[in-house]
Each structure stands twice: as C-alpha cells, then as structure tokens.
Design a protein around this motif. Structure first.
Motif: not given
Length: 511
Positions: A13-16, A18-23, A28-35, A220-222
C-alpha cells in the motif's frame, strides 16, 4: 472472508499511496516510495535468479544501511524468510549460524564478507554483496518482478528467523511469523503514532527482532526511514537530522545522558525504550532533553516489545511508575506474573513471580530446536524466565532473570533494587550487581562505569548507598571498571562478571 495477516499488505500500500513521499534518506540521497518499490521489485527478481524459492532462507549480514532495509522488504515479497545476523557477533558465531540457518542465498555487506566468505563457499550459498555498489548493477539489469502478495501466503509461516545470540552451544533462531509481525506492526503504529510525516531513525540493529518491527512499521505508516549504520553516530543523527522516532535500549542511549554533554534536539523525538530496566534518572534526563519516552518490555520471542508504559497514561502522582514495564500493548494479548503454582502473584508490588505470556506476537518456535521450544512454551504460555512483581495499578515491574534473584542473609532481594540506588549518584553511568554463591547466601558485588571525567571511588559509592539499603543488601565491594562485558545487542553478560568474582580478577573491596 479471511485473508492472511501480514505486514506485506501495508508495505505494498505504501508503495502506491505514498509513491512521491521520501521512503529512505540515504546520506545525501532521497529515495521515494515509488523508487523504493521499484528497487524492491528488482531485488525480488534478482533473488529468484539466484535460486530463491518459496520458503527459502536469505541470510543478511549488514549494518543498518538502505540496502539492508531493502532486503527486509524484498525477501518476504519473494516468498523467502529473512535471517538477519548481527555483524557484532563474533566471526566464529557468524560462521556457525550461517550454516545452522540453512540459507539459499546470502546478502552480505562487503566489510563483513571476509569473515564468512569461506563458510558460505563451502556451503555452496550464492552471495550478493552489499555496500560496494555491485547490488545497484544487479538491480539495474533486472526486470522488476510484479509486486503482489505471495500466492497461498500462510500467516503462520515464518517471515524471519532472528537469532537471540551468537552462541554455538544451543542456538535459538526465533521463528517469527507473518501474523506475529502484523500484530507487532499494528501495536507500533498505535503506540508510537507513526504517520506519513514521521522520520524513523533505525538506531537499533535491524537484526534485533527486525529492529523491533520498525523495518516494516515505518513503511506501513508511509514514514521516512533513516538508516544508521554506525551507532556511534547516534548523537549526530538526532541533532542534525529530521528524526522524529526511534527504538533504543538503555545501553544504546546511555551516551546521550551525560550531564556534561547534553543533547540539543531540534524537535521532540518519540523513543520506544526497552531491553533492560531503565533507571528513573535515565528517564528523567531523556525527557529533559526533549525525548518523549515510551517505556516497554518484551523479548525476541514476542516479536520484541509487548508491554508498555506511556507517560500520557500516567497521572502526575504516578510519575514514578514510568520505570515499570506496564500493561500489554493494545493488541499485546495476556501478560501475567505467576507463582510456581501457576497462580497470579498478589498485586502488592512485593511478591516476585515469573512473567508468562499468551499473545499473537509469540513466536512459532526455535528453528531446529524443538527441545528449547518445549522448555519455554508450555500449556499455551510462553515462560520468559523473567521475574517481576505486579503493582496495584496492574503494571508489571521486572526484577531479575529467574535464578538471578539474590539470597542475602536469608532475604530474597533483587539486584535491580541495589542498582537503582547506585544510579542515583550523578557520577554513575552504568551499574550492575551480581553475586558469588556461597553457603548461607549470596555475596553481592557491584560493577560500575562512570560518566567521562568523573573521579568517584568505589568506597565513596558504598558510603553513598549505605543509608538507602538494609545492611544485608550492601555490596561487598563496588568495582569501578572502564566498560562492562555485553552481548551484541547490548545486554550485560552477568555470567562473565560472576566468573571474574570467582577467579578473584577484580580489585579489592572499595575499588
């Protein structure tokens, strides 16, 4: 309709959602939930290429890195069982457990690989190396696998096997199921109030009960995962980063409570503190520095933390109860303190008994160790071996491990009661009391570490605690030491200290 309980559903669910939120913030690298979802799908595919099949074990030996977090998501989605080993284990222990765990594939950080390479080669286990960039190459070439719940997922099948120590004599690989992990996740979401804006600092090693469940709960919380490979950087991570939540043991957090070097937090931070019984002074110092401390108790066998004392539940007159291990979490099940007869102890705060647990967080059993499983799970209850009392408010209060309760001149006495008094001295950082067995009773000795710069002597500490303890409970000596022997998860090795007493390897009384 009944569907299996698993943390994986919330992860997908989080991958979908919260796709554009930082996972993950990885340096220095930010990986989004989509990535993060894409990397997970690619690692699922790579694990299949390396021979992982349903129910296969995947060994993980790595510090708390972004790649390690990736493994916790990809391995169960690839229908595997993750087996994280603490890199702090000795090399001999890692080699032994690498064989005992029966891995189909191994994920090993490049700094740890030389310690286990020969053993894994001898077992014929293929290795994916983490931390040197080679995993990125594998992922870039892989075709992402469909991210769905595994077919015919059984919630009572293990999602992980977590070894409680690196011992080779009686290995205890705790099999935690998808159901265990789901209930643990639900408890963390509720009691820590994890939300999409939260930033979860992985300070506690992920090999320790899957970071007490934080590996999946934050997703799970995003929320944003903040991996911390080096615990020595904890102070810097808290003061310079966006952390809002972490799990920690008193041993891990102790360096932050030096009055000469207080932590200045940029925001309030919620801390789930468990592992060993914390001192009131430690809790007070943490709260003064800006931590909202939720104090809990549990074991690897209970998917980590199971009971809790939240200051929000306490009236001002109950502030002293914060050191107690509290009530079961909202989905924690049943926790009792019982006498040898099996009857509950009276709620008088005085009568000791064993903590027994019946909970959806209780393990399936020990891997390849049915004898040890039968020893601790009897008549539907997990027998923890921990001694506690029950107070009038129903909260439990841990005293000692079974067999560690002291017999002082015919009086049963908890070592923690003596340690509590020692911790009242401002120079004392850590205090542990053990006893040499002798005819007529035990002879207690205190081992103490000091805060940096403190100059107090053992005889001064004896004088300090004397007015606060009965004569029979006074330690024979207080020994000042540079450090205490500990397990890889930070628990003091009391049997080592007892051995030092027996061998007369400590200094004379008075330190």
């Amino acid at each position: 309709m009944k569907t299996p309980l698993t943390p994986l559903e919330s992860v997908l669910r989080a991958f979908q959602v919260h796709a554009h939120r930082p996972a993950v913030l990885d340096g220095a690298r930010t990986v989004t939930y989509a990535e993060f979802g894409d990397r997970t799908a690619r690692l699922v595919a790579v694990l299949g290429q390396y021979g992982l099949r349903a129910g296969g074990h995947v060994l993980l030996i790595a510090p708390n890195t972004a790649d390690a977090l990736l493994a916790f998501h990809a391995v169960p989605l690839a229908r595997g069982i993750i087996v994280p080993l603490n890199p702090a284990f000795s090399t001999d222990s890692l080699r032994f457990l690498a064989g005992h765990a029966d891995p189909a594939v191994a994920l090993v950080h490049h700094t740890d690989l030389p310690r286990v390479q020969g053993r894994l080669d001898a077992l014929g286990v293929p290795v994916l190396i983490l931390g040197d960039g080679s995993l990125d190459g594998h992922l870039s070439r892989a075709v992402p696998a469909p991210l769905t719940l595994p077919d015919a997922l059984d919630e009572d099948r293990p999602i992980s096997i977590n070894y409680t120590s690196g011992t080779t004599s009686d290995p205890k690989g705790v099999m935690l199921t998808h159901r265990n992990a789901f209930v643990n996740l639900a408890n963390l979401l509720y009691h820590l109030n994890l939300r999409p804006h939260s930033a979860f600092l992985h300070a506690l090693t992920l090999s320790h009960s899957n970071g007490w469940g934080g590996a999946w709960a934050a997703s799970a919380a995003g929320a944003t995962h903040l991996p911390l490979p080096d615990p020595a950087e904890l102070r810097h991570a808290l003061t310079s980063g966006p952390a809002t939540h972490l799990c920690a043991s008193p041993a891990l957090i102790a360096p932050l409570v030096d009055s000469a070097a207080p932590v200045h937090l940029p925001r309030r931070v919620t801390m789930l503190l468990a592992g060993t019984r914390p001192q009131a002074r430690l809790l007070g110092s943490l709260q003064e520095q800006g931590f909202d401390v939720v104090h809990g108790y549990g074991l690897t066998e209970t998917s980590a933390v199971l009971t809790i004392t939240d200051p929000a539940d306490l009236e001002p007159a109950q502030a002293h109860a914060h050191t107690r291990q509290g009530h079961p979490m909202v989905f924690g099940g049943q926790v009792r303190v019982v006498l040898e007869t099996g009857d509950p102890v009276p709620p008088d705060g005085q009568t000791p008994g064993e903590v027994v647990i019946r909970s959806n967080q209780t393990m399936k059993g020990y891997y390849k160790n049915p004898r040890a499983t039968r020893r601790v799970i009897r008549d539907g209850w997990l027998h923890t071996g921990d001694l506690a009392v029950t107070h009038a408010d129903g909260r439990i209060d841990i005293l000692d491990r079974e067999g560690d309760l002291l017999n002082l001149g015919g009086h049963p006495y908890s070592s923690t009661q003596i340690e509590d008094v020692l911790h009242r001295h401002p120079s004392v950082n850590e205090a542990v009391v053990v006893a040499a067995r002798a005819q007529g009773g035990d002879t207690p000795t205190a081992f103490v570490t000091l805060h940096p710069g403190a100059q107090v002597q053992g005889r001064e500490l004896l004088s300090f605690i004397a007015p606060h303890l009965p004569d029979y409970a006074l330690p024979r000596r207080v020994q000042i030491v540079a450090e205490l022997p500990k397990t890889a998860s930070g628990k003091v090795l009391k049997h080592v200290l007892r051995g030092q007493i027996r061998e007369r390897a400590v200094a004379q009384p008075g330190g």
